[in-house]
Design an enzyme around this catalytic site. Structure first.
Site, PDB file in Angstrom:
ATOM      1  N   ASP A  61      -9.443   4.609  -1.337  1.00 45.04           N
ATOM      2  CA  ASP A  61      -9.671   5.452  -1.038  1.00 45.04           C
ATOM      3  C   ASP A  61     -11.708   5.375  -1.748  1.00 45.04           C
ATOM      4  O   ASP A  61     -11.411   6.979  -1.337  1.00 45.04           O
ATOM      5  CB  ASP A  61      -9.373   6.269  -0.503  1.00 45.04           C
ATOM      6  CG  ASP A  61      -7.769   5.106   0.844  1.00 45.04           C
ATOM      7  OD1 ASP A  61      -7.797   4.358   0.587  1.00 45.04           O
ATOM      8  OD2 ASP A  61      -6.881   6.410   0.787  1.00 45.04           O
ATOM      9  N   GLU A  75       2.753   4.803  -4.137  1.00 43.69           N
ATOM     10  CA  GLU A  75       2.695   5.782  -5.652  1.00 43.69           C
ATOM     11  C   GLU A  75       4.082   6.769  -5.171  1.00 43.69           C
ATOM     12  O   GLU A  75       4.570   7.120  -6.486  1.00 43.69           O
ATOM     13  CB  GLU A  75       1.641   7.320  -5.092  1.00 43.69           C
ATOM     14  CG  GLU A  75       0.272   6.446  -5.069  1.00 43.69           C
ATOM     15  CD  GLU A  75       0.079   5.702  -3.927  1.00 43.69           C
ATOM     16  OE1 GLU A  75       0.364   5.846  -2.635  1.00 43.69           O
ATOM     17  OE2 GLU A  75      -0.514   4.826  -4.021  1.00 43.69           O
ATOM     18  N   ASP A 126       0.850  -1.566   0.140  1.00 43.21           N
ATOM     19  CA  ASP A 126       0.104  -0.015  -0.580  1.00 43.21           C
ATOM     20  C   ASP A 126       0.822   1.697   0.064  1.00 43.21           C
ATOM     21  O   ASP A 126       1.936   1.134   0.186  1.00 43.21           O
ATOM     22  CB  ASP A 126      -0.826  -0.565   1.189  1.00 43.21           C
ATOM     23  CG  ASP A 126      -2.001   1.004   0.807  1.00 43.21           C
ATOM     24  OD1 ASP A 126      -2.228   1.590   0.494  1.00 43.21           O
ATOM     25  OD2 ASP A 126      -2.480   1.780   2.693  1.00 43.21           O
TER      26      ASP A 126
HETATM   27  C1  NOJ Z   1      -4.328   3.458   2.856  1.00 41.12           C
HETATM   28  C2  NOJ Z   1      -5.497   2.586   1.925  1.00 41.12           C
HETATM   29  O1  NOJ Z   1      -5.622   2.978   0.271  1.00 41.12           O
HETATM   30  C3  NOJ Z   1      -5.906   1.919   2.634  1.00 41.12           C
HETATM   31  O2  NOJ Z   1      -6.751   0.771   2.129  1.00 41.12           O
HETATM   32  C4  NOJ Z   1      -5.457   0.852   3.990  1.00 41.12           C
HETATM   33  O3  NOJ Z   1      -6.205   1.045   5.249  1.00 41.12           O
HETATM   34  C5  NOJ Z   1      -5.067   2.469   5.007  1.00 41.12           C
HETATM   35  N1  NOJ Z   1      -4.034   3.056   3.560  1.00 41.12           N
HETATM   36  C6  NOJ Z   1      -4.285   1.943   5.619  1.00 41.12           C
HETATM   37  O4  NOJ Z   1      -2.861   1.142   5.991  1.00 41.12           O
END
Ligand code: NOJ
Length: 898
Positions: free
Chosen positions: A569, A496, A493
């Protein structure tokens, strides 16, 4: 992200200021306002080699760079156009690791050559490239039909690399050209190489529909950008992203597909720096009205303009002509979809974050108590010891191996998160090793770059370095990753990469990577190179035997070889559910076939109706995971009353029953590049009225899905295409004819509109079990949907579901089941396959049987014919054979006598 530090990006919210608009992107402005130069192709410099043809391009003014054009072609119909400076003062960045092969060795033959033009053909000769001398243009034609013209609008522009005017770029603060230094908000970007952008335009002749360029929260068909922003490809962490926006999200694939009735083409712009794409459809809007009286005389064209901050011009034009050929031409370049382990096509349960070991076990048990199948439970960042990846919080997860064994006892898996930022903690051995091994990205002063993310002060692994990737991969070895077992898989995660408080929430472009390259050159590749290393780590961990599973938020062209991706998100609202479908279709078109969106929406709390509709939609997407943000209410499927639980159970169970079909589709994607999810036009390329449809889609060639994404829906409009096609509602077996008008289907909360196309076969399991590992205990059922000729066929792929032996020792089986002339036959579809399956077919349902058969017999080689009992439902034209128990791995015939 932590609620207290992040401002959500919703309209009118100040968070929007965090990200640039196109007019704040200086290289884009320079290019679009730029010099509009003409170039002359000096045809007397043309050199033909076995690799391609090179020609020098002379600018009209001396102050501009002389360029070198290199054109090459592949046998399967891809033309590559590369342009660099003829005498660059330094080497420009070339994107590594993305192309798996460079099949561009076709020998050109020179056709016509005059002072104005040289034409080149290759292979069978129906395609040709014409290079025009003045002004320079390059046409790609099929016969005499122009398909694509490069530099049609003369937007070719390469900023010449210059010597830095002074040793100290800080002195150029007053330089209002901002060529060596650029400021956005409080962020100063010092450009080590000065201006280096590249840009070019392409005209697509006869096209008025283009697609691709993920990732944007927008419709499937790309919009004309004249009235707004260009499509931006710059991987960014955008929390609760704005809808119908062209701001770049987490990943980028610089691939455009253009489609018209008789041809699909692909344009792949291989560049990993920030890229913008402008699109102009002609005629368009007012032009269209103005042109309408003489409409036939106005040629339809789509003009694309690509602009990248740095690197080379490297454009690959895939000529199709069919959509499936474009998919395979693109896969020849960037690789095929990896075949996922079967478990990863099951349902995944995630939350940011489950509280502790007991919570995880309780959720796991909850699925069994409620008889809902699932395969994987996910641990977000809080499972770690203070956000140190590869560690466990000793209080919350005192016995991670025990937890994995507990799950594994029911054949379930654990996925843990592993982000690319590393907590700057001199007392943590992993940090010290990375620091001492030179594995971190540096800042422009040559010091280790320091940013901020979940752990606070962090350094960022430099995955562009092969040594760093190797080091990182080794962290996944079972003996190194304390607390891990073979049933642990990984989630990359924030890659980017996300940098809290960084420019546009990411790494400064002047940070420095392996080989001295600036981050700007390779920004869009950062996440790609992380999941590349993670996947390698998991494969190595298993001694090269087992297929990995990695989910990544960031991606680039070629990520399909490694991982699944999700759309980041999103928000628990109907609009986000709605947009998730075109977003996933766009990813699928761009090769990233294993994709999905957070079911339920990540941010905020869905009401039960939205949650249920999202489960229904999510169960019809390749990657199917429920996930929710910190501080949202718990939303395990059984928390909303029996009616909702029953309905969610039903869709998850249906997903499991359908896994033989999904798995076969992934096998096809792995071997032919056809994505499992397909926009309607992929299957019905001549049907112009569905070119913009993006709320319904095909799952493989057989199923049409139209998930309900509207609150309070009592009816849904479904377009059933193809005149002469027959469609069957999979719930009711009701028949519909294709190609007529929109179907207005009445729906209830339980309805999930899915139709099977006549002429196809869909394999299912008869029982779903509690997870994918159970499935092979249960026999198969086949649904044959007859077309107007009374025929149907389809394939079924089988292997062990987890290892590479399908690849390394041909341990797979591909069966073809077809019904023709009242004979249903099961045969081998690939003689290479050696997999001995003991799978059996329990039942066959034949949809569209117009009359009751007199008798049905089963014929197997070397045995007597066996009469079969059957059920015929006259009202639904459905013939069902049950209790068959015939081996699917063996050849057999079923004769139907009327
Ligand atoms: C951002 C991610 O997009 C989300 O899915 C994740 O729960 C959070 N980071 C925390 O790790």
């Amino acid at each position: 992200m932590a609620q207290e530090t992040i401002v959500s990006v919703v309209p009118n919210d100040e968070g929007q200021q965090q990200f640039k608009k196109c007019d704040q992107i200086l290289f884009y402005r320079r290019q679009t306002l730029g010099p509009n130069l003409q170039y002359r192709a000096s045809l007397d410099t043309l050199v033909l080699s076995e690799k391609g043809v090179r020609v020098e391009l002379e600018p009209e003014t001396q102050s501009q760079a002389r360029l070198l054009l290199f054109v090459s072609a592949s046998r399967d119909g891809t033309v590559r156009v590369q342009i660099d400076e003829l005498w660059p003062i330094k080497t420009r960045y070339r994107v590594p690791d993305v192309l798996t092969t460079e099949p561009f060795g076709e020998q050109f033959r020179v056709g016509k050559k005059t002072s104005d033009l040289v034409s080149l053909t290759w292979g069978a000769g129906h395609y040709q490239v014409k290079v025009w001398a003045w002004p320079f243009k390059l046409d790609v034609l099929c016969g005499e039909e122009e398909i694509v013209t490069f530099n049609h609008r003369e937007k070719l522009h390469v900023e010449m690399l210059q010597e830095r005017p002074s040793e100290n770029p800080e002195e150029h603060q007053e330089d209002d050209s901002n060529l060596w230094k650029e400021t956005f908000r409080q962020f100063v970007d010092i450009k080590a190489n000065g201006p280096s952008s590249v840009g070019a335009d392409v005209c697509l002749h006869g096209y008025s529909h283009v697609y691709g360029l993920p990732e944007h929260a927008d419709r499937l068909m790309l919009s004309d950008t004249r009235d707004g922003e260009a499509y931006r490809l710059y991987n960014l962490d955008v929390f609760a992203y704005d809808l119908h926006s062209r701001l770049g999200l987490y990943g980028s694939v610089p691939l455009v597909l253009a489609h018209k009735s008789d041809r699909t083409v692909g344009l792949f712009w291989l560049n990993a720096s920030e890229t913008l794409v402008d699109i102009q459809y002609c005629p368009h809007g007012k032009d269209e009205e103005a042109a309408s009286p003489v409409r036939r005389q106005v040629p339809r064209q789509t003009h694309l303009r690509w602009v990248s901050e740095s690197g080379l011009i490297d454009l690959m034009v895939m000529l199709g002509p069919s959509p499936s050929q474009v998919f395979s031409q693109y896969a020849q370049l960037t690789g095929y979809q990896a075949l996922p382990p079967l478990f990863s096509l099951g349902y995944h349960q995630s939350r940011y974050s489950y509280k502790d070991d007991a919570d995880v076990k309780a959720v796991d048990a909850g699925f069994d108590q409620h008889n809902i199948p699932y395969d994987v439970i996910w641990l977000d960042i809080d499972h770690t010891d203070g956000m140190r990846y590869f560690t466990w919080d000793p209080i919350l997860y005192p016995n991670p191996v025990g937890l994995q064994r507990h799950l594994e006892a029911r054949s379930r898996k654990l996925v843990v998160i592993s982000d690319p930022h590393i907590k700057m903690d001199p007392d943590w051995s992993l940090y010290c090793q990375a620091r001492d091994g030179g594995h971190f990205v540096k800042d422009r002063e040559g010091q280790i770059y320091q940013g901020s993310c979940w752990p606070g002060d962090s350094s960022y692994l430099d995955f562009s370095s092969p040594a760093t990737r190797a080091w990182y991969s080794q962290r996944f070895a079972l003996e190194r990753y304390t607390g891990s077992t073979p049933s642990l898989f990984v989630w990359n995660d924030m890659n980017e990469p996300s940098v809290f408080g960084g420019p546009e929430q990411t790494m400064p472009k002047d940070a420095v990577h392996h080989g001295g390259w600036e981050h700007r050159e390779q920004h869009n590749l950062y996440g790609f190179q992380q999941h590349m290393a993670t996947v390698q780590g998991l494969i190595t961990r298993s001694g090269g035997l087992e297929r990995p599973f990695v989910l990544s938020r960031s991606f680039f062209a070629g990520s399909q070889r490694f991982c699944a991706v999700w759309t980041g998100d999103n928000v628990a609202s109907w609009d986000y559910l709605n947009i998730s479908i075109p977003m996933i279709l766009s990813l699928s078109l761009a090769g990233i076939a294993f994709c999905g969106a957070d079911v339920g929406g990540f941010v905020k709390d869905p009401d039960p109706e939205l949650l249920l509709r999202w489960y229904q939609a999510g169960s019809l997407t390749p990657f199917f995971r429920g996930h929710s943000a910190q501080f949202t209410r718990r939303r395990e499927p059984w928390l909303f009353g029996d009616q909702v639980t029953d309905a969610i159970r039903c869709v998850i169970q249906e997903r499991y029953l359908l896994l033989p079909y999904w798995y076969t589709l992934f096998h096809k994607s792995h071997t032919t590049a056809m994505p499992p999810l397909r926009p309607m036009w992929v299957e019905f390329p001549r049907e112009q009225n569905i070119f913009t449809v993006d709320h319904q889609y095909m799952i493989g060639g057989a199923l049409l899905a139209c998930p309900i994404t509207e609150q309070g829906a009592t009816k849904v409009k479904v377009w059933l295409p193809g005149s002469g096609e027959v469609w069957y509602d999979i719930e009711t077996a009701q028949q519909f004819s294709g190609g007529s008008s929109l179907l207005n289907l009445p729906v209830t909360l339980d309805t999930v509109p899915v139709f099977q196309r006549g002429g196809t076969m869909v394999p299912r399991r008869t029982v779903c079990g509690s997870c994918t590992a159970d499935l092979h205990h249960y026999p198969l059922s086949l649904t044959m949907a007859l077309d107007s000729q009374g025929e149907a066929e389809g394939e079924l792929y089988l292997d062990d579901g987890y290892s590479f032996s399908y690849r390394d020792s041909n341990d797979f089986s591909l069966r073809r089941i077809s019904l023709q002339s009242d004979s249903l036959i099961c045969r081998c579809a690939n003689q290479m396959g050696l997999y001995q399956s003991d799978e059996t077919v329990y039942s066959v349902t034949i949809l569209g049987t117009r009359k009751r058969p007199a008798k049905i017999t089963l014929q197997k080689p070397g045995s007597q014919d066996i009469p079969l009992t059957f059920l015929y439902d006259k009202a639904r034209y459905t013939l069902t054979l049950e209790g068959l128990n015939i081996a699917v791995g063996k050849d057999w015939d079923i004769k139907i006598v009327f």
